[in-house]
Write a protein that holds these residues in place. Structure first.
Motif, PDB file in Angstrom:
ATOM      1  N   ILE A 238       0.849  -1.184   0.000  1.00  0.00           N
ATOM      2  CA  ILE A 238       0.000   0.000   0.000  1.00  0.00           C
ATOM      3  C   ILE A 238       0.886   1.236   0.000  1.00  0.00           C
ATOM      4  CG2 ILE A 238      -1.929  -1.134   1.162  1.00  0.00           C
ATOM      5  CD1 ILE A 238      -1.073   0.222   3.771  1.00  0.00           C
ATOM      6  N   VAL A 239       0.364   2.329  -0.557  1.00  0.00           N
ATOM      7  CA  VAL A 239       1.050   3.623  -0.547  1.00  0.00           C
ATOM      8  C   VAL A 239       0.115   4.629   0.119  1.00  0.00           C
ATOM      9  CG1 VAL A 239       2.000   5.472  -1.980  1.00  0.00           C
ATOM     10  CG2 VAL A 239       2.359   3.077  -2.633  1.00  0.00           C
ATOM     11  N   VAL A 240       0.665   5.367   1.098  1.00  0.00           N
ATOM     12  CA  VAL A 240      -0.107   6.370   1.842  1.00  0.00           C
ATOM     13  C   VAL A 240       0.679   7.685   1.834  1.00  0.00           C
ATOM     14  CG1 VAL A 240      -1.128   4.607   3.332  1.00  0.00           C
ATOM     15  CG2 VAL A 240       0.964   5.763   4.061  1.00  0.00           C
ATOM     16  N   PRO A 241       0.018   8.819   2.124  1.00  0.00           N
ATOM     17  CA  PRO A 241       0.776  10.067   2.276  1.00  0.00           C
ATOM     18  C   PRO A 241       1.877   9.886   3.308  1.00  0.00           C
ATOM     19  CG  PRO A 241      -1.569  10.529   2.195  1.00  0.00           C
ATOM     20  CD  PRO A 241      -1.438   9.030   2.272  1.00  0.00           C
ATOM     21  N   LYS A 242       2.997  10.574   3.112  1.00  0.00           N
ATOM     22  CA  LYS A 242       4.185  10.271   3.897  1.00  0.00           C
ATOM     23  C   LYS A 242       3.935  10.409   5.393  1.00  0.00           C
ATOM     24  CE  LYS A 242       6.629  14.733   3.574  1.00  0.00           C
ATOM     25  NZ  LYS A 242       7.895  15.354   3.143  1.00  0.00           N
ATOM     26  N   VAL A 260       7.335  -6.087   8.154  1.00  0.00           N
ATOM     27  CA  VAL A 260       6.745  -5.135   7.212  1.00  0.00           C
ATOM     28  C   VAL A 260       7.674  -3.937   7.111  1.00  0.00           C
ATOM     29  CG1 VAL A 260       4.869  -3.468   6.889  1.00  0.00           C
ATOM     30  CG2 VAL A 260       4.344  -5.827   7.503  1.00  0.00           C
ATOM     31  N   PHE A 261       7.901  -3.459   5.898  1.00  0.00           N
ATOM     32  CA  PHE A 261       8.727  -2.281   5.660  1.00  0.00           C
ATOM     33  C   PHE A 261       7.859  -1.037   5.516  1.00  0.00           C
ATOM     34  CE2 PHE A 261      11.316  -5.754   3.926  1.00  0.00           C
ATOM     35  CZ  PHE A 261      12.544  -5.500   4.530  1.00  0.00           C
ATOM     36  N   ALA A 262       8.377   0.095   5.958  1.00  0.00           N
ATOM     37  CA  ALA A 262       7.787   1.403   5.687  1.00  0.00           C
ATOM     38  C   ALA A 262       8.892   2.269   5.100  1.00  0.00           C
ATOM     39  CB  ALA A 262       7.218   2.027   6.959  1.00  0.00           C
ATOM     40  N   ILE A 263       8.734   2.658   3.828  1.00  0.00           N
ATOM     41  CA  ILE A 263       9.835   3.216   3.047  1.00  0.00           C
ATOM     42  C   ILE A 263       9.426   4.557   2.445  1.00  0.00           C
ATOM     43  CG2 ILE A 263      11.401   2.763   1.104  1.00  0.00           C
ATOM     44  CD1 ILE A 263      10.675  -0.212   1.381  1.00  0.00           C
ATOM     45  N   ALA A 294      -5.967  -4.104   5.270  1.00  0.00           N
ATOM     46  CA  ALA A 294      -6.189  -3.941   6.705  1.00  0.00           C
ATOM     47  C   ALA A 294      -4.993  -4.454   7.510  1.00  0.00           C
ATOM     48  CB  ALA A 294      -7.459  -4.680   7.122  1.00  0.00           C
ATOM     49  N   TYR A 295      -4.413  -5.572   7.069  1.00  0.00           N
ATOM     50  CA  TYR A 295      -3.244  -6.138   7.754  1.00  0.00           C
ATOM     51  C   TYR A 295      -2.069  -5.164   7.738  1.00  0.00           C
ATOM     52  CZ  TYR A 295       0.874  -9.125   8.435  1.00  0.00           C
ATOM     53  OH  TYR A 295       2.066  -9.649   8.875  1.00  0.00           O
ATOM     54  N   LEU A 296      -1.779  -4.585   6.570  1.00  0.00           N
ATOM     55  CA  LEU A 296      -0.650  -3.664   6.457  1.00  0.00           C
ATOM     56  C   LEU A 296      -0.904  -2.389   7.250  1.00  0.00           C
ATOM     57  CD1 LEU A 296       0.220  -4.156   2.677  1.00  0.00           C
ATOM     58  CD2 LEU A 296       1.496  -5.018   4.652  1.00  0.00           C
ATOM     59  N   CYS A 297      -2.125  -1.905   7.226  1.00  0.00           N
ATOM     60  CA  CYS A 297      -2.456  -0.714   8.021  1.00  0.00           C
ATOM     61  C   CYS A 297      -2.277  -0.996   9.504  1.00  0.00           C
ATOM     62  CB  CYS A 297      -3.894  -0.277   7.740  1.00  0.00           C
ATOM     63  SG  CYS A 297      -4.158   0.461   6.110  1.00  0.00           S
ATOM     64  N   ALA A 298      -2.745  -2.149   9.951  1.00  0.00           N
ATOM     65  CA  ALA A 298      -2.625  -2.497  11.365  1.00  0.00           C
ATOM     66  C   ALA A 298      -1.171  -2.684  11.768  1.00  0.00           C
ATOM     67  CB  ALA A 298      -3.423  -3.769  11.649  1.00  0.00           C
ATOM     68  N   LYS A 306       0.764   8.089  14.506  1.00  0.00           N
ATOM     69  CA  LYS A 306      -0.415   8.448  13.722  1.00  0.00           C
ATOM     70  C   LYS A 306      -1.034   7.174  13.154  1.00  0.00           C
ATOM     71  CE  LYS A 306      -1.891  11.075   9.653  1.00  0.00           C
ATOM     72  NZ  LYS A 306      -1.441  11.922   8.508  1.00  0.00           N
ATOM     73  N   PRO A 307      -2.310   6.915  13.421  1.00  0.00           N
ATOM     74  CA  PRO A 307      -2.939   5.703  12.889  1.00  0.00           C
ATOM     75  C   PRO A 307      -2.902   5.673  11.355  1.00  0.00           C
ATOM     76  CG  PRO A 307      -4.323   6.730  14.558  1.00  0.00           C
ATOM     77  CD  PRO A 307      -3.229   7.713  14.247  1.00  0.00           C
ATOM     78  N   VAL A 308      -2.770   4.477  10.809  1.00  0.00           N
ATOM     79  CA  VAL A 308      -2.821   4.270   9.362  1.00  0.00           C
ATOM     80  C   VAL A 308      -4.076   3.460   9.075  1.00  0.00           C
ATOM     81  CG1 VAL A 308      -1.642   3.349   7.342  1.00  0.00           C
ATOM     82  CG2 VAL A 308      -0.299   4.278   9.243  1.00  0.00           C
ATOM     83  N   THR A 309      -4.975   4.009   8.271  1.00  0.00           N
ATOM     84  CA  THR A 309      -6.247   3.354   7.994  1.00  0.00           C
ATOM     85  C   THR A 309      -6.401   3.105   6.500  1.00  0.00           C
ATOM     86  OG1 THR A 309      -7.549   5.370   7.614  1.00  0.00           O
ATOM     87  CG2 THR A 309      -7.225   4.686   9.912  1.00  0.00           C
TER      88      THR A 309
END
Length: 513
Positions: A238-242, A260-263, A294-298, A306-309
């Protein structure tokens, strides 16, 4: 059918294009067909890392990790415009892998792979380090280590470009139909997916690098009897605002023992991935499921303050990894090592090499091993040329590994009318070949229409001429990631322009004949 190729390759992903480059560089005549666009399957759906695979140490994949670690700096030197170092922050979470275990793994990671330029591991106090700021309170200790970033789809295209430069024939939108052994050669029949026209070529050896379709090509198209099974594993991102402002990455442990990576991604976004789930069905239909999102957000939400939804997600992508089925109980435990299954029945019959598994990091080593397997069937193979491919650079990468800033400065002198982000994007996408796009332009208007996101007609024409791009999707999601910045109307305008440009070129070609 005119002439005989030494090697025919089915599949325009990283393995197929890597093998094409290696073989062409050793003097072989090469034909490669891809049913869609280059890197349109698994090879554009990775986590975008050149890495050893820290977690593979837990599964005792020491040979694979060592080979991958050694490749990091080799590939960085070959393509410094699309590959560069990253630092990864691994927070320690009590109750999961103990800190002594992480230290041991990172010690091995630092010393297995002949690291020269990449900095080693160090400890972090997240209470005082900027890397701790985006995280939830309570995280104290972390480890920081090195790996590299890669634009995976561009790595595929650059290998295809280099193969073509050395004489390989690259045919996209060309579907493999079947292959028949005749008189010691393969007769390979393909179909142009645009016109429906069928044609055949002959080759001394055939490589099945069809990725998730490797079994279909092996059993149905080439009637191979090799006893090897494939395990299809879906990986979604998934891609979200930074989510943070610094340039380091995070590697998070989860309670299910996955990571899980966050890049940092495309300046304004954060890339989060990946999943590991067994996949059934047509690989062309793979999509990130609601459960995966949902798995990656959690997973990210367990660490970030900051929550990721799911509502934050601006883009998702998924790929199907064609892993060798080693009987592992779970998808995450299945080997990521490559397996090369040779079908060479003897009696003068042509050879077939089937490719299973592999990582984008080790594609060059896989190619070298593939050519070694096929060497007895390739009489034109240049002797003593094993592993030649590490010596040169990929197109656009002919500058020092630490010379990106100098290249950007040179481009600024050449095109002072462009913005700094535009120049940086051109340098990071095309390297020294950005000069071809800028050419003799003296002002922004000389580059033609701007479709949005600094994508100009000059750049699109370059991609169509030099990189086999035919549609807006090719340009926006594989040659670049500007699909994150263009809206639907802009993308439609781009597609209309490319359709007209293709028609114009076809008319000009017909008139020339």
């Amino acid at each position: 059918m005119a002439g005989v190729y030494d090697l025919a390759i089915v599949g325009g992903g990283i393995n197929g294009c890597g093998i094409a480059r290696d073989a062409a560089g050793r003097g072989c005549s090469v034909y490669l067909c891809e049913q869609k666009d280059l890197a349109s399957g698994t090879s554009s759906a990775s986590t975008k890392l050149i890495h050893g695979g820290l977690r593979y140490l837990e599964y005792y994949e020491f040979r694979l990790v060592r080979e991958a670690l050694r490749e990091r700096e080799v590939l960085w030197r070959m393509a410094p415009h699309i590959i560069w170092p990253l630092r990864f922050v691994l927070p320690h979470l009590p109750g999961l892998r103990p800190s002594w275990f992480l230290r041991l793994g990172l010690f091995l990671y630092d010393h297995l792979g002949g690291r020269e330029k990449l900095p080693g591991t160090r400890g972090l106090d997240l209470r005082n380090d900027p890397a701790g700021k985006p995280l939830k309170p309570g995280f104290g200790r972390a480890f920081e280590y090195s790996d590299c970033w890669v634009d995976d789809a561009r790595l595929v295209v650059l290998n295809a470009q280099d193969a073509a430069r050395m004489g390989a024939t690259i045919r996209t939108r060309t579907r493999f139909l079947n292959a028949v052994r005749e008189d010691g050669l393969w007769t390979v029949t393909v179909e142009d997916t645009r016109s429906g026209q069928r044609s055949s070529i002959r080759a001394r050896a055939l490589v099945n690098a069809a990725g998730p379709w490797v079994s279909e090509v092996m059993r149905q198209g080439a009637r191979s009897t090799v006893d090897a099974r494939i395990r299809l594993v879906q990986g979604s991102h998934i891609v979200v605002p930074k989510l943070f402002d610094h340039d380091r990455c995070y590697i998070f442990q989860n309670a299910d023992k996955r990571i899980v990576f966050a890049i940092p991604y495309e300046r304004d976004f954060t890339l989060i991935g990946t999943t590991d789930n067994d996949y059934q069905g047509d690989p062309a239909d793979v999509r990130a499921s609601e459960a995966e999102i949902a798995y990656l957000c959690a997973a990210a939400g367990d660490y970030f303050a900051k929550p990721v939804t799911p509502a934050d997600v601006v883009w998702t992508y998924s790929g199907v990894r064609p892993l060798y089925d080693d009987g592992a109980s779970t998808a995450q435990a299945a080997t990521r090592d490559y397996v090369l299954a040779l079908d060479a029945p003897g009696d003068g019959k042509a050879a077939l090499l089937n490719i299973f598994g592999g990582k984008i990091t080790t594609y060059r080593r896989l190619a070298d091993a593939a050519i070694a397997k096929l060497a007895p069937f390739l009489p034109k193979l240049a002797p003593g040329a094993s592993d030649w491919s590490s010596a040169g650079t990929l197109p656009g990468g002919d500058f020092p590994a630490d010379g990106v800033a100098t290249l950007i400065s040179e481009l600024r002198g050449r095109a002072p009318f462009l913005t700094q982000p535009h120049l940086e994007r051109l340098a990071r996408t095309y390297g020294t070949r950005a000069r071809r796009i800028l050419d003799s332009a003296a002002r922004t208007e000389d580059l033609g229409r701007d479709f949005g996101g600094t994508l100009t007609e000059a750049e699109v024409r370059y991609l169509m001429t030099e990189e086999w791009a035919e549609t807006a999707e090719d340009v926006l999601w594989r040659r670049t990631k500007l699909g994150l910045r263009l809206d639907a109307a802009q993308a439609q305008a781009l597609d209309a322009f490319m359709t007209e440009e293709r028609s114009r070129r076809e008319r000009a070609s017909d008139a020339a004949e």
